[in-house]
Structure formats: structure tokens, C-alpha cells
Design an enzyme around this catalytic site. Structure first.
Site, mmCIF file in Angstrom:
data_model
loop_
_atom_site.group_PDB
_atom_site.id
_atom_site.type_symbol
_atom_site.label_atom_id
_atom_site.label_comp_id
_atom_site.label_asym_id
_atom_site.label_seq_id
_atom_site.Cartn_x
_atom_site.Cartn_y
_atom_site.Cartn_z
ATOM 1 N N PHE A 145 49.212 41.030 53.425
ATOM 2 C CA PHE A 145 49.802 40.316 52.288
ATOM 3 C C PHE A 145 49.366 38.872 52.378
ATOM 4 C CE2 PHE A 145 52.861 37.959 49.828
ATOM 5 C CZ PHE A 145 53.041 38.772 48.723
ATOM 6 N N ASP A 195 45.830 33.784 58.477
ATOM 7 C CA ASP A 195 46.975 33.541 57.591
ATOM 8 C C ASP A 195 48.233 33.578 58.455
ATOM 9 O OD1 ASP A 195 49.111 33.623 55.884
ATOM 10 O OD2 ASP A 195 48.276 35.120 54.524
ATOM 11 N N LYS A 255 55.912 28.972 54.407
ATOM 12 C CA LYS A 255 57.262 29.428 54.764
ATOM 13 C C LYS A 255 58.028 28.456 55.672
ATOM 14 C CE LYS A 255 56.636 34.382 53.974
ATOM 15 N NZ LYS A 255 57.649 34.646 52.972
HETATM 16 C C1 LIG Z 1 51.267 36.257 55.441
HETATM 17 C C2 LIG Z 1 51.618 35.716 54.091
HETATM 18 N N1 LIG Z 1 50.680 35.102 53.358
HETATM 19 C C3 LIG Z 1 50.932 34.587 52.153
HETATM 20 C C4 LIG Z 1 52.206 34.691 51.588
HETATM 21 C C5 LIG Z 1 52.461 34.102 50.235
HETATM 22 O O1 LIG Z 1 53.288 32.986 50.337
HETATM 23 P P1 LIG Z 1 54.118 32.495 49.068
HETATM 24 O O2 LIG Z 1 55.104 33.572 48.741
HETATM 25 O O3 LIG Z 1 54.756 31.201 49.526
HETATM 26 O O4 LIG Z 1 53.146 32.273 47.967
HETATM 27 C C6 LIG Z 1 53.213 35.340 52.304
HETATM 28 C C7 LIG Z 1 54.545 35.520 51.717
HETATM 29 O O5 LIG Z 1 55.318 36.383 52.079
HETATM 30 C C8 LIG Z 1 52.918 35.873 53.585
HETATM 31 O O6 LIG Z 1 53.842 36.509 54.310
#
Ligand SMILES: Cc1ncc(COP(=O)(O)O)c(C=O)c1O
Length: 394
Positions: free
Chosen positions: A134, A219, A248
């Protein structure tokens, strides 16, 4: 206003893209939240892994209040000190070759930045990523996401994907070619079911990317800022990516995210290549500075490692004692997953936990994901966990 009124108003005014649990939250303190009817819950989700230092930590509230009364917004035409302090702190916390930061308002925007940067740095136009990953919901992030349910509704807008099984270095080697700008991966797939990168996987990816002239993007939007028991999860594997995404927990509840890179990558961009009205605004950066101060002063990464180990131990004991109920425990620090055998029971668990006074998340269909605040008092954590485990055997 009661819940029925709230539901009616939402059904009238809000874009129908979310399924909500039947609770309206109005207050939070530490790891406790309160709903509109005054009922209290223990939060094992930390506002989706965001409230790393708990809801409304006084240091964070104070920093936001002070900065809000001083300077909230300017444009990137001007220097601002909270942004500079934050960039410098992150550079000191990140592995040595990572020195440069750019800020964004959300995780998905940070991912957009990483992809643009990888293109600028390599001149290449393809990305490779992993199944179940994700990375956010904007179009760039959907281009690399490994979850068809998020990608499919927008498939027609997106280029062909190169997605390989998580943990499979042979598949990664095949996926990275002379047109690949970057391989993007989470050290622990959070939304994908708390899947920890197998030993040697990230180091293998590092080696592959270097050999093939592609960049490695980590990420750490969910795993960063102490969550896995280290400031950044990459430390477990001693891997240095070319680009690192954070979000986050960085703002502790204030929307701020970032992407960081090496000098070598930073040298490939020029003024105008990226930007944004709000990015790195003083208020967001003051919030993030306060969070990083608390995480370091209260040694919350170390605490996450210790408490997370105890939590995993308790879940393992439960799994052993109830072999038909679960299919194992996995995770790192305070990002822990319990795989539930009965998918139907898993589907109703969040709702049943709510009724029992606990905010708990089930992800990837049947994985109870526990990602509470890093400073959650142990009696609150284990009390709430016992409540949820009790629901699995009731
Ligand atoms: C690993 C990862 N990358 C990207 C995101 C996307 O972040 P946002 O919801 O702040 O756009 C998330 C959100 O859950 C995530 O867990």
C-alpha cells in the site's frame, strides 16, 4: 447531537466512499478516545498509526498552539525556521547518506514525490513494486500499489504495472530492467497484513537496484518514527535506500509527511521540479518537531521494541493455546498482526471490539493489526488486547 442525526447528515452531505463504524469520536487523550455519547474506548489503532505519541500529547498541543499564534503559513519563496529545524533533525536521524528532505501534506503525496524524484535521477520511466503493498491513493501511488481493490476502479488511467511477490528476490531481479527508475517497498507491509520483509530481502533489493542502475525507495510511512522499535525500520536490516518516505507518526496527528534522499539524488533536481502551497508549512513542521522531540526524549522507539515483544509474546501464547482460532503472529515493535483463521469472524471483529470498548483494526481480510500509540500504558494495552482475544474465543 446523537449518532442518528450524525448518520443522517453524513448520508446527505458526504461523498459516499467510506464505510464507517457506528461511532462519532469527539475527544482523545493518550490512548483513550471518547465518543459523542461520552463512551470511552481504548485505541489500539492510534488514529491509523498516526498518533505515535498518543492523542493530544501536551508537548504536541503546546507546539501547535504556539506556532499557530505566531505564523501558520507562508509560501516556499521564504525560509521558515520550523521547516529548517525539521529537515536538519531528520537528516541527523536518518542513515548518513540520506541528507535532504522535502515535505508534503500526506503520505500519498510523499510517494508522488519519491516517484518523480526517481524519474529525475535516473531518466527512466518504469517502477516495480510488491504484491499486497500500500502506497496511497493518488494516481502515482496507485501506479505502484500492490492491491487490486484500490487500483482496479482507476485502471484505465494507469500504466501497466510491474508487481512481484513480496520477499521474492528472484522475481525482483526479473522485474528490474534498464527502464526501471525505482523499486518501491515497505519494510513491513502494514495495510497488506503486517508482512515483515524476510531476512536479507531488503539488502538483496539494495544490491539488485545498485547493480541495475535503479533506485531503492523505502516507504516507511507506516513503519517510521519508532513504530517498529527503531526510529526507522530500515535500521533492522542496515539498509540505506536512495529515497525514503515518511508520514503518519511524523506529525502525531497533524497532516505532514516527507520524502528524503541522498546528495546524489538531490543533485539531479532543480528549482521548479516540485512544490506545493502548503508543503512544509510552519505549523506542520512545528508539530513534527515536537513529535520527534517526544519520541527521542521518551525513548519511544526502544519502548516500542520492548512492549511490542511482550505483546507478540502474549499473542503467541494465545495462538498456541487456541490452535484453531489463529494462524500465527507476525510483526515488529508495535506493529503486530494476529492472523485469524475464521475470515467471517475476522470480518466482524472490529465492530464487536467497538461494542466492548476497544478500537481495533482488521486488515487484509483476516489480520488483527495492533498499532497503538508508542507510549500506550501497558495495563491499557494488555487490558484491551485481552478484551479482543476474548471475542475470538467467545
Ligand atoms: C505504507 C504506506 N504508504 C503510504 C500511505 C498513504 O498515506 P496517506 O494515507 O497519508 O496518504 C499509507 C497509509 O496507510 C501507508 O501505510
Amino acid at each position: 447531537m446523537g449518532l442518528d442525526d450524525i448518520k443522517r447528515r453524513e448520508a446527505t452531505w458526504f461523498l459516499p466512499v467510506v464505510n464507517r463504524l457506528p461511532v462519532a469520536l469527539v475527544e482523545g487523550r493518550g490512548s483513550r478516545v471518547v465518543d459523542v455519547d461520552g463512551r470511552e474506548y481504548t485505541d489500539l489503532t492510534a488514529g491509523w498509526g498516526v498518533c505515535a505519541i498518543g492523542h493530544c500529547h501536551p508537548t504536541l498541543v503546546d507546539a501547535i498552539r504556539k506556532q499557530a499564534g505566531r505564523l501558520m503559513q507562508t509560501t516556499n519563496l521564504f525560509y521558515t525556521l520550523p521547516q529548517l529545524d525539521l529537515a536538519e533533525t531528520l537528516a541527523k536521524l536518518a542513515p548518513a547518506p540520506i541528507t535532504r528532505t522535502f515535505f508534503t501534506n500526506s503520505g500519498t503525496e510523499a510517494i508522488e514525490g519519491t516517484l518523480k524524484l526517481a524519474h529525475r535521477a535516473t531518466g527512466r520511466r518504469k517502477y516495480a513494486s510488491t504484491e499486497s503493498s500500500f502506497h496511497g491513493r493518488t494516481l502515482g501511488a496507485l501506479q505502484v500499489i500492490g492491491q487490486p481493490k484500490h487500483r482496479d476502479p482507476y485502471r484505465e488511467l494507469l500504466p501497466e504495472q510491474v508487481v512481484v511477490p513480496f520477499g521474492d528476490l528472484v522475481a525482483a531481479e526479473r522485474a528490474i530492467d534498464e527502464e526501471t527508475a525505482a523499486f518501491i517497498v515497505e519494510p513491513v507491509q502494514g495495510e497488506g497484513g503486517v508482512n515483515v520483509a524476510p531476512e536479507g530481502y531488503l539488502r538483496g533489493l539494495r544490491e539488485l537496484c545498485t547493480r541495475k542502475g535503479a533506485l531503492l525507495i523505502l516507504d516507511e510511512i507506516q513503519t517510521g518514527v519508532g513504530r517498529t522499535g527503531r526510529m526507522f525500520a530500515l535500521e533492522h536490516d542496515e539498509v540505506v535506500p536512495d529515497i525514503l518516505a515518511l508520514g503518519k507518526g511524523l506529525g502525531g496527528g497533524f497532516p505532514v509527511a516527507a520524502f528524503l534522499c541522498t546528495e546524489e539524488v538531490a543533485a539531479t533536481v532543480k528549482p521548479g521540479d516540485h512544490g506545493g502551497t502548503y508543503v512544509g508549512n510552519p505549523l506542520a513542521c512545528a508539530a513534527a518537531n515536537a513529535v520527534l522531540e517526544v519520541v527521542q526524549e521518551e525513548k519511544l522507539a526502544e519502548r516500542a521494541a520492548k512492549v511490542g515483544a511482550r505483546l507478540a509474546g502474549r499473542l503467541r501464547a494465545f495462538a498456541e493455546a487456541n490452535p484453531g482460532v489463529t494462524k500465527g503472529v507476525r510483526g515488529r515493535g508495535l506493529l503486530v498482526g494476529l492472523v485469524i483463521a475464521d475470515v467471517e469472524a475476522a470480518g466482524t471483529l472490529s465492530r464487536r471490539a467497538l461494542d466492548a470498548g476497544v478500537l481495533a483494526n482488521v486488515t487484509a481480510g483476516n489480520v488483527l493489526r495492533l498499532f497503538p500509540a508508542l507510549n500506550i500504558p501497558e495495563e491499557e494495552l494488555f487490558g484491551a488486547v485481552e478484551t479482543v482475544l476474548g471475542l475470538l474465543t467467545a
